[in-house]
Design a protein around this motif. Structure first.
Motif, PDB file in Angstrom:
ATOM      1  N   VAL A 288       4.828  16.887  76.348  1.00 24.91           N
ATOM      2  CA  VAL A 288       3.891  16.562  75.282  1.00 24.91           C
ATOM      3  C   VAL A 288       4.711  16.429  74.007  1.00 24.91           C
ATOM      4  N   LEU A 289       4.671  15.241  73.412  1.00 28.95           N
ATOM      5  CA  LEU A 289       5.440  14.955  72.209  1.00 28.95           C
ATOM      6  C   LEU A 289       4.629  15.308  70.970  1.00 28.95           C
ATOM      7  N   PRO A 290       5.273  15.438  69.814  1.00 31.17           N
ATOM      8  CA  PRO A 290       4.545  15.771  68.590  1.00 31.17           C
ATOM      9  C   PRO A 290       3.407  14.795  68.275  1.00 31.17           C
TER      10      PRO A 290
ATOM     11  N   GLY B  49       1.350  13.772  70.336  1.00 27.91           N
ATOM     12  CA  GLY B  49       0.257  14.054  71.257  1.00 27.91           C
ATOM     13  C   GLY B  49       0.358  13.262  72.546  1.00 27.91           C
ATOM     14  N   ASP B  50       1.283  12.292  72.596  1.00 25.12           N
ATOM     15  CA  ASP B  50       1.483  11.507  73.804  1.00 25.12           C
ATOM     16  C   ASP B  50       2.056  12.398  74.905  1.00 25.12           C
ATOM     17  N   ALA B  51       1.542  12.206  76.126  1.00 27.25           N
ATOM     18  CA  ALA B  51       2.007  12.986  77.277  1.00 27.25           C
ATOM     19  C   ALA B  51       2.693  12.059  78.278  1.00 27.25           C
ATOM     20  N   PHE B  52       3.756  12.575  78.900  1.00 21.60           N
ATOM     21  CA  PHE B  52       4.558  11.821  79.859  1.00 21.60           C
ATOM     22  C   PHE B  52       4.778  12.670  81.097  1.00 21.60           C
TER      23      PHE B  52
ATOM     24  N   ALA C 208      11.422   5.029  79.075  1.00 24.79           N
ATOM     25  CA  ALA C 208      11.593   3.582  79.031  1.00 24.79           C
ATOM     26  C   ALA C 208      12.067   3.191  77.634  1.00 24.79           C
ATOM     27  N   GLY C 209      12.951   2.215  77.562  1.00 27.35           N
ATOM     28  CA  GLY C 209      13.485   1.767  76.280  1.00 27.35           C
ATOM     29  C   GLY C 209      12.374   1.401  75.298  1.00 27.35           C
ATOM     30  N   GLY C 210      12.489   1.895  74.081  1.00 30.16           N
ATOM     31  CA  GLY C 210      11.505   1.626  73.037  1.00 30.16           C
ATOM     32  C   GLY C 210      10.450   2.695  72.883  1.00 30.16           C
ATOM     33  N   THR C 211      10.367   3.618  73.821  1.00 29.67           N
ATOM     34  CA  THR C 211       9.330   4.660  73.793  1.00 29.67           C
ATOM     35  C   THR C 211       9.478   5.582  72.585  1.00 29.67           C
ATOM     36  N   ALA C 212      10.689   6.057  72.311  1.00 31.38           N
ATOM     37  CA  ALA C 212      10.883   7.023  71.218  1.00 31.38           C
ATOM     38  C   ALA C 212      10.401   6.449  69.885  1.00 31.38           C
ATOM     39  N   ARG C 213      10.739   5.194  69.613  1.00 26.09           N
ATOM     40  CA  ARG C 213      10.274   4.575  68.361  1.00 26.09           C
ATOM     41  C   ARG C 213       8.761   4.356  68.385  1.00 26.09           C
ATOM     42  N   ALA C 214       8.231   3.942  69.514  1.00 20.64           N
ATOM     43  CA  ALA C 214       6.801   3.656  69.618  1.00 20.64           C
ATOM     44  C   ALA C 214       5.942   4.894  69.349  1.00 20.64           C
ATOM     45  N   VAL C 215       6.427   6.077  69.737  1.00 18.16           N
ATOM     46  CA  VAL C 215       5.653   7.309  69.525  1.00 18.16           C
ATOM     47  C   VAL C 215       6.129   8.087  68.293  1.00 18.16           C
ATOM     48  N   GLY C 216       7.108   7.538  67.573  1.00 20.94           N
ATOM     49  CA  GLY C 216       7.583   8.175  66.339  1.00 20.94           C
ATOM     50  C   GLY C 216       8.427   9.411  66.555  1.00 20.94           C
ATOM     51  N   LEU C 217       9.101   9.526  67.700  1.00 18.80           N
ATOM     52  CA  LEU C 217       9.935  10.694  67.981  1.00 18.80           C
ATOM     53  C   LEU C 217      11.160  10.677  67.073  1.00 18.80           C
ATOM     54  N   GLU C 218      11.463  11.809  66.447  1.00 18.18           N
ATOM     55  CA  GLU C 218      12.566  11.901  65.496  1.00 18.18           C
ATOM     56  C   GLU C 218      13.415  13.147  65.744  1.00 18.18           C
TER      57      GLU C 218
ATOM     58  N   ASP D  85      12.207  17.029  66.046  1.00 22.90           N
ATOM     59  CA  ASP D  85      10.924  17.197  66.732  1.00 22.90           C
ATOM     60  C   ASP D  85      11.110  18.070  67.964  1.00 22.90           C
ATOM     61  N   ARG D  86      10.067  18.804  68.307  1.00 25.77           N
ATOM     62  CA  ARG D  86      10.093  19.637  69.517  1.00 25.77           C
ATOM     63  C   ARG D  86       9.207  19.003  70.573  1.00 25.77           C
ATOM     64  N   ILE D  87       9.731  18.945  71.783  1.00 25.33           N
ATOM     65  CA  ILE D  87       8.973  18.448  72.931  1.00 25.33           C
ATOM     66  C   ILE D  87       8.505  19.657  73.726  1.00 25.33           C
ATOM     67  N   GLU D  88       7.227  19.696  74.032  1.00 25.10           N
ATOM     68  CA  GLU D  88       6.683  20.776  74.863  1.00 25.10           C
ATOM     69  C   GLU D  88       6.741  20.325  76.315  1.00 25.10           C
ATOM     70  N   VAL D  89       7.272  21.167  77.191  1.00 21.67           N
ATOM     71  CA  VAL D  89       7.371  20.845  78.615  1.00 21.67           C
ATOM     72  C   VAL D  89       6.512  21.835  79.381  1.00 21.67           C
ATOM     73  N   LEU D  90       5.532  21.292  80.109  1.00 19.61           N
ATOM     74  CA  LEU D  90       4.602  22.101  80.891  1.00 19.61           C
ATOM     75  C   LEU D  90       4.854  21.853  82.363  1.00 19.61           C
TER      76      LEU D  90
END
Length: 154
Positions: free
Chosen positions: A32-34, A36-39, A130-140, A143-148
């Motif tokens: 879960v990225l900051p 709110g997107d989940a992967f 996938a390429g482009g994902t980090a920019r598309a979701v604003g990951l910087e 940032d902390r990624i939550e892993v469940l």
């Protein structure tokens, strides 16, 4: 150690099957990225899965990724050998904070040198999207990624 046990351990080490992660490892986890997107993440926790990564994959879905688990901090280079799709490579510290992002890394050329990409700082784990994902979701950076997961990895 008995000779058969030593031989079995040696074979496991040579084939990369020996687990690198100290605890139980689920096949998948959810990041879960900051934003709110989940992967859904595949887990790479041993030398064989670290080496294989996304090699030979024709597609990485828009809500998929791979989490590479390591036991210690390093400036760990990654490369795109035998990859068929561009990937974002995200290095994380032990607290799962982003320390470096290599955006949309292209596959290595069929001929010529395959240059690895390396983070600017030490990191503990790596996530690929996938390429482009980090920019598309604003990951910087920071940032902390939550892993469940079940069982929990962290």
């Amino acid at each position: 150690m008995t000779r058969p046990a030593a031989l079995a351990l040696g074979l496991l080490t040579l084939t990369g099957v020996a687990a690198a992660w100290p605890g139980p490892v689920p096949e998948t986890a959810v990041a879960v990225l900051p934003s709110g997107d989940a992967f859904t993440l595949e887990i790479a926790a041993d030398p064989a899965s670290h080496a294989r990564g996304y090699m030979f994959r024709e597609h990485v879905g828009p809500r998929e990724g791979m989490l590479f688990l390591f036991e210690r901090d390093e400036r760990r280079p990654f490369w795109m050998k035998n990859c068929k799709v561009a990937l974002d490579i995200v290095w994380l510290d032990a607290e799962l904070r982003v320390v470096h992002i290599a955006h949309a890394q292209p596959p290595c050329p069929a001929e010529g040198e395959c240059v690895p990409v390396q983070p600017m700082r030490v990191a503990r784990h790596v996530v690929e999207f996938a390429g482009g994902t980090a920019r598309a979701v604003g990951l910087e950076i920071g940032d902390r990624i939550e892993v469940l997961s079940e069982p929990p990895l962290f």
